[in-house]
Scaffold this active site. Structure first.
Site, PDB file in Angstrom:
ATOM      1  N   GLY A  41       0.723  -1.104   0.085  1.00  0.00           N
ATOM      2  CA  GLY A  41      -0.136  -0.160   0.042  1.00  0.00           C
ATOM      3  C   GLY A  41       0.864   1.374  -0.007  1.00  0.00           C
ATOM      4  O   GLY A  41       0.258   2.138  -0.401  1.00  0.00           O
ATOM      5  N   GLU A  96       3.366   4.361   5.407  1.00  0.00           N
ATOM      6  CA  GLU A  96       2.144   3.392   5.313  1.00  0.00           C
ATOM      7  C   GLU A  96       1.343   4.162   4.452  1.00  0.00           C
ATOM      8  O   GLU A  96       1.088   5.465   4.437  1.00  0.00           O
ATOM      9  CB  GLU A  96       1.488   3.202   6.718  1.00  0.00           C
ATOM     10  CG  GLU A  96       1.445   1.780   7.174  1.00  0.00           C
ATOM     11  CD  GLU A  96       0.627   0.908   6.193  1.00  0.00           C
ATOM     12  OE1 GLU A  96       0.642   1.107   5.277  1.00  0.00           O
ATOM     13  OE2 GLU A  96       0.621  -0.095   7.143  1.00  0.00           O
ATOM     14  N   ASP A 100      -5.281   1.518   9.890  1.00  0.00           N
ATOM     15  CA  ASP A 100      -6.725   1.037  10.122  1.00  0.00           C
ATOM     16  C   ASP A 100      -6.809   0.780  11.550  1.00  0.00           C
ATOM     17  O   ASP A 100      -7.063   1.490  12.378  1.00  0.00           O
ATOM     18  CB  ASP A 100      -7.262  -0.190   8.950  1.00  0.00           C
ATOM     19  CG  ASP A 100      -8.575  -0.351   8.980  1.00  0.00           C
ATOM     20  OD1 ASP A 100      -9.331   0.355   9.536  1.00  0.00           O
ATOM     21  OD2 ASP A 100      -8.967  -1.894   8.923  1.00  0.00           O
ATOM     22  N   LYS A 128      -7.472   5.982   9.810  1.00  0.00           N
ATOM     23  CA  LYS A 128      -8.829   5.791  10.155  1.00  0.00           C
ATOM     24  C   LYS A 128      -8.964   5.998  11.439  1.00  0.00           C
ATOM     25  O   LYS A 128      -8.963   4.819  12.227  1.00  0.00           O
ATOM     26  CB  LYS A 128      -9.479   4.497   9.511  1.00  0.00           C
ATOM     27  CG  LYS A 128      -9.198   4.418   8.082  1.00  0.00           C
ATOM     28  CD  LYS A 128      -9.806   3.142   7.622  1.00  0.00           C
ATOM     29  CE  LYS A 128      -9.771   2.786   6.435  1.00  0.00           C
ATOM     30  NZ  LYS A 128     -10.447   1.396   5.876  1.00  0.00           N
ATOM     31  N   ASP A 156      -5.373  -1.138  -2.285  1.00  0.00           N
ATOM     32  CA  ASP A 156      -6.176  -2.215  -3.226  1.00  0.00           C
ATOM     33  C   ASP A 156      -7.599  -2.557  -2.615  1.00  0.00           C
ATOM     34  O   ASP A 156      -7.736  -2.413  -1.235  1.00  0.00           O
ATOM     35  CB  ASP A 156      -5.270  -3.173  -3.334  1.00  0.00           C
ATOM     36  CG  ASP A 156      -5.284  -4.348  -2.111  1.00  0.00           C
ATOM     37  OD1 ASP A 156      -4.878  -3.670  -0.876  1.00  0.00           O
ATOM     38  OD2 ASP A 156      -5.865  -5.571  -2.154  1.00  0.00           O
ATOM     39  N   ARG A 162      -5.040  -0.334  -7.352  1.00  0.00           N
ATOM     40  CA  ARG A 162      -3.827   0.294  -6.848  1.00  0.00           C
ATOM     41  C   ARG A 162      -3.017   1.519  -7.678  1.00  0.00           C
ATOM     42  O   ARG A 162      -2.510   2.370  -7.177  1.00  0.00           O
ATOM     43  CB  ARG A 162      -2.523  -0.566  -6.710  1.00  0.00           C
ATOM     44  CG  ARG A 162      -2.997  -1.607  -5.509  1.00  0.00           C
ATOM     45  CD  ARG A 162      -1.430  -2.348  -5.211  1.00  0.00           C
ATOM     46  NE  ARG A 162      -1.665  -3.585  -4.513  1.00  0.00           N
ATOM     47  CZ  ARG A 162      -1.879  -3.588  -3.132  1.00  0.00           C
ATOM     48  NH1 ARG A 162      -1.788  -2.455  -2.158  1.00  0.00           N
ATOM     49  NH2 ARG A 162      -2.106  -4.863  -2.559  1.00  0.00           N
TER      50      ARG A 162
HETATM   51  P1  IMP Z   1      -4.068  -2.302  10.104  1.00  0.00           P
HETATM   52  O1  IMP Z   1      -3.120  -3.090  10.385  1.00  0.00           O
HETATM   53  O2  IMP Z   1      -5.639  -2.794  10.521  1.00  0.00           O
HETATM   54  O3  IMP Z   1      -3.663  -0.935  10.587  1.00  0.00           O
HETATM   55  O4  IMP Z   1      -4.235  -2.441   8.509  1.00  0.00           O
HETATM   56  C1  IMP Z   1      -3.590  -1.817   7.564  1.00  0.00           C
HETATM   57  C2  IMP Z   1      -3.582  -2.588   6.501  1.00  0.00           C
HETATM   58  O5  IMP Z   1      -4.746  -2.701   6.055  1.00  0.00           O
HETATM   59  C3  IMP Z   1      -3.147  -1.703   5.313  1.00  0.00           C
HETATM   60  O6  IMP Z   1      -1.601  -1.690   5.154  1.00  0.00           O
HETATM   61  C4  IMP Z   1      -3.811  -1.871   4.162  1.00  0.00           C
HETATM   62  O7  IMP Z   1      -3.154  -3.144   3.689  1.00  0.00           O
HETATM   63  C5  IMP Z   1      -5.222  -2.671   4.669  1.00  0.00           C
HETATM   64  N1  IMP Z   1      -6.286  -1.607   4.520  1.00  0.00           N
HETATM   65  C6  IMP Z   1      -6.902  -1.293   5.593  1.00  0.00           C
HETATM   66  N2  IMP Z   1      -8.044  -0.343   5.229  1.00  0.00           N
HETATM   67  C7  IMP Z   1      -7.984  -0.449   3.931  1.00  0.00           C
HETATM   68  C8  IMP Z   1      -8.678   0.505   2.780  1.00  0.00           C
HETATM   69  O8  IMP Z   1      -9.462   1.110   3.358  1.00  0.00           O
HETATM   70  N3  IMP Z   1      -8.315   0.145   1.820  1.00  0.00           N
HETATM   71  C9  IMP Z   1      -7.480  -0.512   1.245  1.00  0.00           C
HETATM   72  N4  IMP Z   1      -6.477  -1.264   2.127  1.00  0.00           N
HETATM   73  C10 IMP Z   1      -6.769  -1.254   3.587  1.00  0.00           C
HETATM   74 MG    MG Z   2      -4.881  -4.992   1.095  1.00  0.00          MG
END
Ligand code: IMP
Ligand code: MG
Length: 173
Positions: A41, A96, A100, A128, A156, A162
């Site tokens: 990402g 990053e 999320d 987020k 993605d 992407r």
């Molecule tokens: P986290 O570990 O939950 O913070 O997630 C981060 C990863 O989840 C990012 O590096 C993305 O690969 C994926 N991700 C989370 N939300 C989204 C979104 O809205 N669109 C695309 N990828 C997302």
């Molecule tokens: Mg992904």
């Protein structure tokens, strides 16, 4: 292709990326920070961001990996290409695309700590804040968005979209 709603146009993203780069340039002064990009990402964002940073940087990448351990899926991160930079005493800036739950960033912090960097900070294009499940400190945030799934500019949906030059939302998921 599914219908896509424009959320952040290209020129707005470009302006914000330049602002982030300017702030990073000021904050890191005469240092040579190590940018650690979280694949996949980060790829469009890091390519744009680094070209607006006005000092030498080094670049490394990590990639999330998921493997089955006993009954649970465990997430991990792998340093790619053997990780050619010694991080001890270095200023690390994690790059990053979107934060999320915050799990990836928390995991990466834990992986970096034993390598004894001088500092570890995060720059993310999107955050987020309403979705965080762990406490994360994000020093540089491009845009805060709601709990919605976004695509484009490196992000993605099932490995597609992407390459969109803007950030959008998928309308029928
Ligand atoms: P986290 O570990 O939950 O913070 O997630 C981060 C990863 O989840 C990012 O590096 C993305 O690969 C994926 N991700 C989370 N939300 C989204 C979104 O809205 N669109 C695309 N990828 C997302
Ligand atoms: Mg992904």
């Amino acid at each position: 292709m599914k219908p896509i709603e424009l959320m952040l146009p290209q020129d707005q993203i470009n302006r914000r990326v330049r602002e982030l780069a300017r702030q990073i340039t000021l904050d890191y002064g005469g240092e040579t920070p190590v940018l650690v990009g979280v694949l996949k990402g980060c790829m469009v964002f890091i390519a744009d961001l680094m070209r607006h940073i006005k000092m030498p940087v080094q670049v490394e990448f990590v990639a999330p990996t998921s493997y089955k351990k006993a009954v649970r899926n465990e997430d991990d991160l792998t340093f790619l290409g053997g990780f050619s930079t010694e991080l001890k005493g270095r200023h690390v800036l994690i790059v990053e695309g979107v934060v999320d739950s915050g799990r990836t960033i928390t995991l990466l912090h834990a992986k970096l700590k034993p390598l004894e960097p001088a500092s570890v900070e995060v720059v993310t294009l999107l955050d987020k804040p309403g979705s965080h499940r762990t406490k994360v400190h994000l020093k540089y945030v491009g845009f805060s968005v709601g709990n919605e799934f976004v695509i484009g500019f490196g992000l993605d949906n099932t490995q597609k979209y992407r390459n969109l030059p803007f950030i959008g939302r998928l309308l029928d998921t």
